[in-house]
Scaffold this active site. Structure first.
Site, short mmCIF file in Angstrom:
data_model
loop_
_atom_site.label_atom_id
_atom_site.label_comp_id
_atom_site.label_asym_id
_atom_site.label_seq_id
_atom_site.Cartn_x
_atom_site.Cartn_y
_atom_site.Cartn_z
CE1 TYR A 57 -4.16 1.27 -0.27
CE2 TYR A 57 -4.50 -0.97 0.47
CZ TYR A 57 -4.98 0.17 -0.13
OH TYR A 57 -6.26 0.21 -0.59
CD GLU A 59 -4.74 5.51 1.10
OE1 GLU A 59 -4.59 6.13 2.15
OE2 GLU A 59 -5.80 4.96 0.78
CG ASP A 203 -7.41 10.94 -24.19
OD1 ASP A 203 -6.47 10.14 -24.35
OD2 ASP A 203 -8.53 10.62 -23.74
CB THR A 229 -4.03 4.50 -21.95
OG1 THR A 229 -3.86 4.54 -23.37
CG2 THR A 229 -5.44 4.95 -21.60
CE LYS A 232 -6.38 2.72 -25.14
NZ LYS A 232 -7.44 3.74 -25.26
NE ARG A 238 -5.52 -3.69 -20.03
CZ ARG A 238 -6.17 -3.23 -21.10
NH1 ARG A 238 -7.19 -2.42 -20.98
NH2 ARG A 238 -5.79 -3.59 -22.30
C1 LIG Z 1 -8.43 4.14 -24.47
C2 LIG Z 1 -8.78 5.55 -24.32
C3 LIG Z 1 -9.21 6.07 -23.09
C4 LIG Z 1 -9.57 5.25 -21.89
O1 LIG Z 1 -8.72 4.36 -21.41
P1 LIG Z 1 -9.19 3.18 -20.41
O2 LIG Z 1 -7.88 2.77 -19.85
O3 LIG Z 1 -9.88 2.17 -21.24
O4 LIG Z 1 -10.09 3.79 -19.38
C5 LIG Z 1 -9.43 7.43 -23.01
N1 LIG Z 1 -9.26 8.23 -24.07
C6 LIG Z 1 -8.88 7.76 -25.27
C7 LIG Z 1 -8.73 8.70 -26.41
C8 LIG Z 1 -8.64 6.41 -25.44
O5 LIG Z 1 -8.29 5.95 -26.64
#
Ligand SMILES: *Cc1c(COP(=O)(O)O)cnc(C)c1O
Length: 436
Positions: A57, A59, A203, A229, A232, A238
């Site tokens: 943990y 925090e 994003d 994220t 990807k 993840r």
């Molecule tokens: C994949 C994605 C997210 C969200 O990611 P999660 O980990 O699935 O919550 C947010 N914004 C964009 C543009 C994405 O492609």
């Protein structure tokens, strides 16, 4: 894969889960995975994700925790933060977000008040749920204004986006998408945000790997807040990170004393406090360690080669599809993904075609196309991408073969014997490109 990865303890403890895990190992080994938001992580990233750090943990933030026993995890998180800043050229990094959606929630929580206006791209045009879609928190707690792509070009129309921003005066303007196959002009988005007194937010979840690999323009260092994220194209575990400027350009310090004004201007602190204690509890240190490893991997020259190859592969795949009479949204791609427009073959057949492809061992997902004549549950498009195949080592030659297979299946998507025949060929190709 199965030779090198065994799940001995799981096998002993839980045969039910072990059964499906083994089947999943086989599935991942023998399909051509073309879901553009997925990737295969390195063994080092995999080990860190499953490491004993899951027991801890933590925090708080390095040096400011609520528990004892932090000597090692503090260092791990510090390393992750430093690497994230270096990799992206960011002033500040928070590496704790559990995933992309909670990271976006944290950004809004840091910068907005309930009822403030956000502006993002519509989901059915390629935007994300968290960018203001009506069923999502982002449209329930905030006022959502949504932009579209141009009907003719199917691309971003910056003049229209600017006009909408001037008219609506949002507090934050979001760029970055889940199904947009072209380059994103982050600089122009930031300029529009400056003009209307909004925060700029990018994003880059889908394209982070391409950005650090130097094959897509970066929204840094000028954008106020950047979220990505890590799982990807970046090829990490993840999770997600938030990168930001140190200073809040739009801080309102009227009437505040010097000390309060300084805090109000501290954007980095606002982001950190929104993530914890604002929104999350203890960070997943095992995943943070895996993120740190992935950032290090992404700084290596090999990763630049990877990113370049992802785009080259997507281009060859797109050309092969076009040569075979397949229609593509925007007519092609600049990045890792391709959006196929299936309307010349039928309205709303995305799901059927995705199932036909899976029967042939090719895994993709149905997707809406801009101004889809059908519904989101029965969309008319198919989204495919090259990040995973490229991680497996496939190049232009394989893309041509795969493009031919996909074209054949699409043109004749009810032909089950064709699917069966191609499935065998897919298996043979997969055997030549193993991983793990
Ligand atoms: C994949 C994605 C997210 C969200 O990611 P999660 O980990 O699935 O919550 C947010 N914004 C964009 C543009 C994405 O492609």
């Amino acid at each position: 894969m199965s030779e090198n990865i065994n799940y001995e303890a799981i096998k002993e403890r839980d045969s039910e889960i072990f059964n499906y895990l083994s089947l999943e190992v086989e599935r991942q080994k023998y399909v051509l995975n073309m879901i553009p938001s997925e990737n295969y992580v390195s063994k080092a990233v995999l080990e860190a994700s499953g490491s004993i750090l899951t027991n801890k943990y933590a925090e708080g933030y390095p040096g400011k925790r609520y528990y004892q026993g932090m000597a090692n995890v503090d260092e791990i998180e510090r390393i992750a933060i430093e690497r994230a800043k270096k990799l992206f050229g960011a002033e500040h990094a928070n590496v704790q977000p559990y995933s992309g959606s909670p990271a976006n929630a944290a950004i809004f929580y840091a910068l907005l008040k309930p009822g403030d206006k956000i502006m993002g791209m519509r989901l059915d045009m390629g935007g994300h749920l968290t960018h203001g879609h009506k069923v999502n928190f982002s449209a329930r707690f905030y006022k959502s204004v949504q932009y579209t792509v141009d009907k003719e070009t199917q691309m971003l129309d910056m003049d229209e986006i600017r006009k909408l921003a001037i008219k609506e005066k949002p507090k934050i303007i979001i760029s970055g998408y889940t199904a947009y196959p072209r380059k994103i002009p982050f600089k122009e988005f930031h300029e529009i945000a400056m003009e209307v007194g909004a925060y700029s937010m990018a994003d880059i979840s889908h394209i982070a790997g391409l950005i650090v690999g130097g094959v897509h323009p970066s929204p840094l260092p000028f954008t106020d807040v950047v979220m990505t994220t890590t799982h990807k194209t970046l090829r990490g575990p993840r999770g997600a990170i938030i990168l930001s400027k140190k200073e809040d350009r739009l801080a309102n310090v009227d009437g505040l004393d010097e000390k309060k004004a300084k805090l109000e201007k501290n954007l980095a602190r606002k982001i950190d406090r929104a993530v914890f204690p604002g929104l999350q509890g203890g960070p997943h240190i095992n995943v943070i360690a895996a993120k740190a490893i992935a950032f290090e991997e992404a700084m290596k020259p090999e990763f630049k080669d990877y990113a370049r190859q992802v785009v080259k592969n997507a281009k060859v795949l797109a050309e092969t599809l076009l040569d075979n009479g397949i229609k593509l949204v925007t007519g092609g791609t600049d990045n890792h993904l391709i959006l196929i427009d299936l309307t010349p073959l039928g309205i709303g057949i995305g799901k059927e075609v995705a199932v036909a492809l899976e029967n042939a061992g090719i895994v993709a997902n149905m997707n809406t196309i801009p101004y889809d004549p059908s519904t989101p549950f029965k969309p008319s498009g198919l989204r495919i991408g090259t990040p995973l195949l490229t991680t497996r080592g496939m190049k232009e030659e394989e893309m041509k073969i795969i493009g031919e297979w996909i074209s054949k299946i699409i043109h004749d998507y009810k032909n089950e014997s064709l699917q069966k025949k191609i499935k065998q060929e897919v298996k043979e190709l997969c055997e030549r490109f193993s991983f793990y």
